[in-house]
Write a protein that holds these residues in place. Structure first.
Motif, short mmCIF file in Angstrom:
data_model
loop_
_atom_site.label_atom_id
_atom_site.label_comp_id
_atom_site.label_asym_id
_atom_site.label_seq_id
_atom_site.Cartn_x
_atom_site.Cartn_y
_atom_site.Cartn_z
N CYS A 320 0.82 -1.21 0.00
CA CYS A 320 0.00 0.00 0.00
C CYS A 320 0.86 1.26 0.00
O CYS A 320 0.33 2.37 0.03
CB CYS A 320 -0.94 0.00 1.19
SG CYS A 320 -2.03 -1.44 1.18
N GLY A 321 2.18 1.09 -0.04
CA GLY A 321 3.06 2.26 -0.11
C GLY A 321 3.10 3.05 1.18
O GLY A 321 3.41 4.24 1.18
N GLU A 322 2.80 2.40 2.31
CA GLU A 322 2.73 3.16 3.56
C GLU A 322 4.07 3.26 4.27
O GLU A 322 4.23 4.06 5.18
CB GLU A 322 1.71 2.49 4.51
CG GLU A 322 0.28 2.76 4.09
CD GLU A 322 -0.70 1.91 4.89
OE1 GLU A 322 -0.32 1.41 5.97
OE2 GLU A 322 -1.83 1.74 4.42
N ASN A 323 5.03 2.44 3.86
CA ASN A 323 6.31 2.48 4.56
C ASN A 323 7.18 3.65 4.08
O ASN A 323 7.04 4.13 2.97
CB ASN A 323 7.07 1.17 4.37
CG ASN A 323 7.29 0.85 2.90
OD1 ASN A 323 6.34 0.80 2.12
ND2 ASN A 323 8.53 0.65 2.51
N ARG A 324 8.06 4.09 4.95
CA ARG A 324 9.08 5.09 4.60
C ARG A 324 10.42 4.43 4.75
O ARG A 324 10.80 4.07 5.87
CB ARG A 324 9.02 6.28 5.58
CG ARG A 324 7.72 7.00 5.63
CD ARG A 324 7.45 7.73 4.32
NE ARG A 324 6.04 8.10 4.26
CZ ARG A 324 5.55 9.23 4.75
NH1 ARG A 324 6.36 10.10 5.31
NH2 ARG A 324 4.27 9.50 4.68
N GLY A 325 11.10 4.27 3.68
CA GLY A 325 12.39 3.59 3.74
C GLY A 325 12.18 2.09 3.82
O GLY A 325 11.07 1.58 3.67
N LYS A 326 13.25 1.41 4.12
CA LYS A 326 13.27 -0.04 4.08
C LYS A 326 12.40 -0.64 5.18
O LYS A 326 12.62 -0.39 6.38
CB LYS A 326 14.73 -0.49 4.25
CG LYS A 326 14.92 -1.95 4.38
CD LYS A 326 14.63 -2.64 3.08
CE LYS A 326 14.51 -4.14 3.27
NZ LYS A 326 14.23 -4.80 1.99
N LEU A 327 11.45 -1.45 4.80
CA LEU A 327 10.54 -2.07 5.76
C LEU A 327 11.11 -3.38 6.27
O LEU A 327 11.57 -4.22 5.50
CB LEU A 327 9.18 -2.32 5.10
CG LEU A 327 8.06 -2.83 6.00
CD1 LEU A 327 7.67 -1.79 7.05
CD2 LEU A 327 6.84 -3.22 5.17
N MET A 328 11.08 -3.55 7.59
CA MET A 328 11.56 -4.80 8.17
C MET A 328 10.87 -5.07 9.49
O MET A 328 10.21 -4.19 10.06
CB MET A 328 13.08 -4.76 8.37
CG MET A 328 13.59 -3.62 9.19
SD MET A 328 15.42 -3.57 9.22
CE MET A 328 15.78 -3.05 7.55
N ILE A 329 11.00 -6.30 9.96
CA ILE A 329 10.42 -6.69 11.24
C ILE A 329 11.54 -6.97 12.22
O ILE A 329 12.49 -7.68 11.88
CB ILE A 329 9.56 -7.96 11.08
CG1 ILE A 329 8.39 -7.70 10.15
CG2 ILE A 329 9.05 -8.44 12.43
CD1 ILE A 329 7.60 -8.95 9.86
N LYS A 330 11.40 -6.43 13.40
CA LYS A 330 12.35 -6.79 14.44
C LYS A 330 11.87 -8.07 15.11
O LYS A 330 10.73 -8.17 15.58
CB LYS A 330 12.46 -5.67 15.48
CG LYS A 330 13.45 -6.01 16.57
CD LYS A 330 13.75 -4.87 17.47
CE LYS A 330 14.74 -5.35 18.54
NZ LYS A 330 15.07 -4.28 19.48
N ILE A 331 12.76 -9.07 15.14
CA ILE A 331 12.39 -10.36 15.71
C ILE A 331 12.84 -10.43 17.17
O ILE A 331 12.10 -10.86 18.05
CB ILE A 331 13.05 -11.51 14.91
CG1 ILE A 331 12.64 -11.43 13.43
CG2 ILE A 331 12.71 -12.86 15.51
CD1 ILE A 331 11.20 -11.73 13.14
N ALA A 332 14.07 -10.03 17.39
CA ALA A 332 14.61 -10.15 18.76
C ALA A 332 15.86 -9.30 18.90
O ALA A 332 16.52 -8.96 17.92
CB ALA A 332 14.98 -11.62 19.05
N ASP A 333 16.17 -8.92 20.15
CA ASP A 333 17.49 -8.37 20.42
C ASP A 333 18.44 -9.55 20.45
O ASP A 333 18.19 -10.54 21.16
CB ASP A 333 17.50 -7.67 21.79
CG ASP A 333 16.76 -6.35 21.74
OD1 ASP A 333 17.04 -5.55 20.85
OD2 ASP A 333 15.86 -6.15 22.60
N VAL A 334 19.50 -9.46 19.72
CA VAL A 334 20.46 -10.57 19.71
C VAL A 334 21.78 -10.04 20.26
O VAL A 334 22.74 -10.61 20.37
CB VAL A 334 20.65 -11.18 18.31
CG1 VAL A 334 19.33 -11.72 17.80
CG2 VAL A 334 21.21 -10.16 17.34
#
Lengths: 334, 334
Positions: A320-334
């Motif tokens: 839908c073009g709603e993201n700004r810049g690279k879209l990603m999901i944070k899974i965990a602090d590693v």
């Protein structure tokens, strides 16, 4: 410890729905000889994922029904049974939409978090940035002084393309949706001009206005009407780089480029590519991109959504073009 | 002595009609200083003429309403007021659909009828042959062992393309309409295979059958469904040469290439050109083509219609695919 995963449950028709995926929980995998166990930190969301969900011949095998959804990711090695990688190393690879992955060491590429933070390694220094780099420089072949038009210019790839074009001495013109995105392009990213396609009645006329000498390179992420409007404004010997067609991926009746004969009358070229074509030269791209980033000439943005469970909704955001810049999901602090 | 001429009377909608042209008679022109007077022998009929009748930006100015219809022709100089050309010389140029033309000497290129008969100089050794030569070798860049697919393969340009492909060590596959044309391709012109599109239910499946390793070069004169069927069968890094789109020139609702994203997944290229791009190298093409013809490796066919008055009907024949080889009108014995 458990491993949560998104698996492909159905082949989507049109936009992917929540029910096209299944969230499964399996035991944390154990690495075999030659493998490493990776704890994922961030998973990359890319328009190309839509193509991987379809059956049929393509540049890469489709994701099988029931398999973990393919995705690039960055993470940390927590156990190594392979020479060359040790516990504590950071790696990128196609680890999938899951929390843990046991993969052959050859499929995990070590990265240095001192050069850039982890998210950047699956964004501007990862597949996204390398796609912009090779697509523009090797397929588009821009020359100083030329006009480079970019669609989805505020997106992850497009924003890098425009900045490289400027670095290479070209006049970068971006197409994006909304005044905010257009302001970002001109005020923050050094584009010479931006076209807000949502505010223009005729996109082709707007391109003519902003590219009065014609378009020498068009870097297309969008397809459909956008591609046609650009084809109507080609300069002689123009190069049209087909990087993607996000407007069409979810369409059940795709729109073909009506104006393709513009290629004939302008002795122009339209060429597709996939990043894998340049697999021998990834290091060159990362070196160039990291250098420009360090000099402050290349700005990279990430749009980070929290939690693996948000994967299906985040994917829709992308289309839908709603993201700004690279879209990603944070899974965990590693 | 009078000069009969066909002038553009109206801009055609769809197929050109008799009433889109006017047959006028004016006095035979007198050459000015620097000009020659040419008695036309043969006038070339080319698919590109359809584009010249349309208004709008293109690689060449449209023919103005009321002007003599643009056409390539070969004839004899009957009066010269320019150094470098003398009475009795044979010349080719864009002399128009008429019996006599007074043109600047720079627009009349001398040819040698000892090398080939006059009709061949506006066919296989003229614009047609040179278009095949540069389009295939410079845009298509075929490598030995590759598969070269050609549409309108029994036509003036296509038949030359297939023969050059064979000479260059490629496997030439032609698409043509009807068993006779297909037999000609394989038995007379050395094509490895021919596809009769009128006899095939699914053109894409027929191409897959005859090009099992995919299409490395597609030389397209046709556009429309033919282009889409070829796009569905590209090999990796394929080159699609857009020479023309005869199926679309008369369509008021042109069909765009639905399968253009095949360029992306196969890292392939689609590129247009016009012969004029290679104007510095015409002599190279004529030398190569004449050499192959003399060795018997390149067969050239002409389809000659008699009399200037047959021009409008002959033009329709071209768009209906009824001609065999290069279509032209005989104007006079010179």
């Amino acid at each position: 410890m458990d491993n949560r995963q998104f698996r492909l449950a159905a082949r989507p028709v049109g936009l992917p729905k929540r029910s096209d995926f299944e969230l499964t929980t399996t035991p944390r995998p154990t690495p075999s000889d030659g493998e490493v166990l990776v704890r994922l930190a961030y998973v990359s969301l890319d328009p190309a994922m839509r193509g991987w969900m379809n059956e049929g011949r393509s540049y890469i095998e489709a994701v099988k029904l029931g398999d973990v959804m393919r995705a690039y990711a960055v993470g940390r090695v927590v156990e190594s049974r392979a020479p060359g990688l040790s516990e504590g190393n950071y790696v990128v690879g196609a680890f999938g939409v899951q929390e843990w992955a046991a993969v052959p060491a050859a499929h995990a590429n070590q990265i240095d978090p001192a050069i850039a933070p982890l998210p950047t390694w699956i964004g501007g220094l990862g597949v996204t940035g390398m796609t912009a780099y090779f697509g523009l420089t090797e397929i588009g072949k821009p020359q100083p002084g030329e006009t480079v038009l970019v669609s989805a210019a505020a997106g992850a790839t497009g924003s890098v393309v425009g900045q490289i074009a400027t670095i290479r001495g070209c006049r970068a013109v971006g197409i994006a949706g909304g005044a905010d995105k257009c302001r970002l392009l001109v005020e923050e990213l050094g584009f010479a001009a931006a076209i807000d396609y949502k505010a223009e009645e005729k996109l082709a006329a707007a391109i003519r206005r902003e590219c009065p000498r014609g378009v020498d390179v068009f870097f297309d992420n969008v397809g459909g009407e956008t591609l046609d409007a650009a084809l109507a404004n080609l300069a002689r010997r123009a190069r049209v780089v087909i990087c993607g067609a996000i407007s069409q991926y979810n369409s059940t009746t795709p729109r073909a480029p009506q104006n393709y004969l513009s290629l004939l009358v302008h002795s122009a070229r339209m060429e597709g590519f996939v990043l894998f074509d340049f697999r021998q030269r990834y290091a060159e791209a990362v070196l160039a991109l990291a250098g420009w980033r360090a000099e402050g000439r290349l700005k990279l943005f990430e749009d980070i959504v929290d939690g693996i469970e948000s994967f299906p909704d985040a994917l829709l955001k992308l289309f839908c073009g709603e993201n700004r810049g690279k879209l990603m999901i944070k899974i965990a602090d590693v």
